[in-house]
Design a protein around this motif. Structure first.
Motif, short mmCIF file in Angstrom:
data_model
loop_
_atom_site.label_atom_id
_atom_site.label_comp_id
_atom_site.label_asym_id
_atom_site.label_seq_id
_atom_site.Cartn_x
_atom_site.Cartn_y
_atom_site.Cartn_z
N ARG A 1 50.60 66.41 28.72
CA ARG A 1 49.09 66.71 28.58
C ARG A 1 48.53 65.13 27.96
O ARG A 1 47.48 64.81 28.37
N THR B 1 46.11 59.27 32.34
CA THR B 1 45.45 59.23 33.70
C THR B 1 44.00 59.31 33.78
O THR B 1 43.16 58.41 34.63
N THR B 2 43.52 60.02 33.17
CA THR B 2 42.01 60.29 33.11
C THR B 2 41.15 59.23 32.65
O THR B 2 40.27 58.80 33.19
N LEU B 3 41.83 58.73 31.47
CA LEU B 3 41.05 57.68 30.61
C LEU B 3 41.09 56.26 31.44
O LEU B 3 40.32 55.39 31.54
N GLN C 1 35.79 52.93 36.19
CA GLN C 1 34.49 53.16 36.42
C GLN C 1 33.48 52.90 35.71
O GLN C 1 32.37 52.45 35.96
N ALA D 1 41.02 56.11 34.83
CA ALA D 1 40.15 56.24 35.78
C ALA D 1 38.63 55.92 35.33
O ALA D 1 37.82 55.39 35.90
N GLN D 2 38.42 56.62 34.10
CA GLN D 2 37.03 56.35 33.45
C GLN D 2 36.92 54.68 33.05
O GLN D 2 35.84 54.38 33.07
N THR E 1 51.05 55.24 34.12
CA THR E 1 50.95 56.31 34.86
C THR E 1 51.88 56.76 36.29
O THR E 1 51.70 57.75 36.57
N ILE F 1 36.81 53.87 24.77
CA ILE F 1 38.05 54.74 25.71
C ILE F 1 39.23 54.11 24.97
O ILE F 1 40.09 55.17 24.63
N SER G 1 50.14 62.45 29.24
CA SER G 1 49.98 61.61 30.47
C SER G 1 48.77 61.74 31.29
O SER G 1 48.20 60.91 31.65
N ARG G 2 48.32 63.22 31.24
CA ARG G 2 47.22 63.46 32.08
C ARG G 2 45.90 62.72 31.41
O ARG G 2 45.09 62.46 32.22
N LEU G 3 46.02 62.87 30.13
CA LEU G 3 44.74 62.07 29.25
C LEU G 3 44.78 60.65 29.72
O LEU G 3 43.75 60.17 30.04
#
Length: 281
Positions: free
Chosen positions: A102, A108-110, A116, A112-113, A29, A124, A104-106
């Motif tokens: 798109r 980054t989101t994953l 968490q 973070a998930q 990322t 995931i 790369s954004r996924l």
């Protein structure tokens, strides 16, 4: 289902070489990692990922400031997952691939998930693997674009120069430069010459000499030390190459630089010594 092992990490500035009995997906990322597998060399970045099939020897070295997603895929997991045959194709050979914005954004989101909810790392991981598979399948089925910029697309001169500059003291071979571009040596040589007008090794020689000239002009290092720093085996071969390229030896260049500096200093001192009373009005 066999456990998919997804983790985030920072790959440090240490050269690692190994292989393993599972497939591996590597995404980033931020930051970058130099990676080579099966003769292919490239950087893993936010816009570039890598698939490493099991048992393939690979080597890598991170920049120390990357955030990297590493997904280990056991062989048993591939056969157990939905569309296991397609996933087997995904890892049928080592390859680097483009990561669109798109995706790369996924990632980054994953990431973070994952941080968490670490207990959900297998779920995931399956989602990420499925997204990569669908992306590469759609990319493979799309018609190849017609482009007149073939050499520019395959060879990133800025990235090559950055790598060359970091390895000036070492032997630099065309095979290594070709691997960085994921090209065969012959294909790389032809494309490079078409793009730059000179051979790859002539370009490397120019980089060595340009860096040497800066050191000759702006450092107090001995000429022998400078020769070693930019990759010449001895001072004699360094001086001959320098003279052919710049029409003068390194010693002449240094004497000229020193004389120019002394002349400039003397002129500065003379101007500073002129008092207002010496100026005719």
């Amino acid at each position: 289902m066999s456990l998919l092992d997804l983790r985030t990490c920072n790959l440090g500035q240490e050269h690692i070489a190994h292989d393993h009995a599972h497939h591996q997906l590597i995404l980033a990322t931020c930051g970058s990692t130099e990676l080579e597998v099966a003769g292919l060399g490239d950087r893993v970045t936010g816009g570039r990922g890598c698939l490493i099939p099991c048992s393939f020897h690979h080597e890598y070295e991170g920049d120390g400031c990357n955030r990297t997603l590493v997904l280990d895929v056991p062989l048993a997991a591939v056969t157990e997952m939905r569309d296991g045959e397609g996933l087997q194709r995904l890892f049928e050979r080592p390859r680097f691939f483009t990561v669109p914005a798109r995706l790369s954004r996924l990632a980054t989101t994953l990431m973070a998930q994952l941080e968490q909810f670490p207990a959900l790392h297998s779920e995931i991981a399956a989602l990420l693997l499925r997204a990569i598979y669908l992306h590469l399948e759609s990319e493979a089925s799309a018609p190849a674009p017609v482009s007149r910029r073939r050499p520019l697309e395959r060879i990133d001169i800025g990235r090559l120069d950055a790598w060359i500059d970091r390895h000036l003291a070492e032997e630099i071979r065309v095979e290594r430069l070709a691997a960085l571009c994921a090209l065969s040596p012959g294909h790389f040589h032809a494309l490079f010459r078409e793009l730059m007008g000179i051979t790859p090794l002539a370009h490397v020689q120019q980089r060595r000499l340009e860096h040497a000239r800066a050191l000759v002009r702006h450092s107090d290092l001995s000429l022998g030390h400078i020769a070693a720093l930019v990759g010449f085996r001895d001072q004699g071969s360094f001086s001959r190459a320098y003279r052919r390229h710049f029409d003068g030896t390194p010693s002449q260049e240094r004497r000229h630089t020193e004389a120019t500096a002394e002349s400039g200093a003397s002129l500065h001192e003379l101007r500073a010594s002129i008092a207002p009373s010496h100026v005719l009005v």
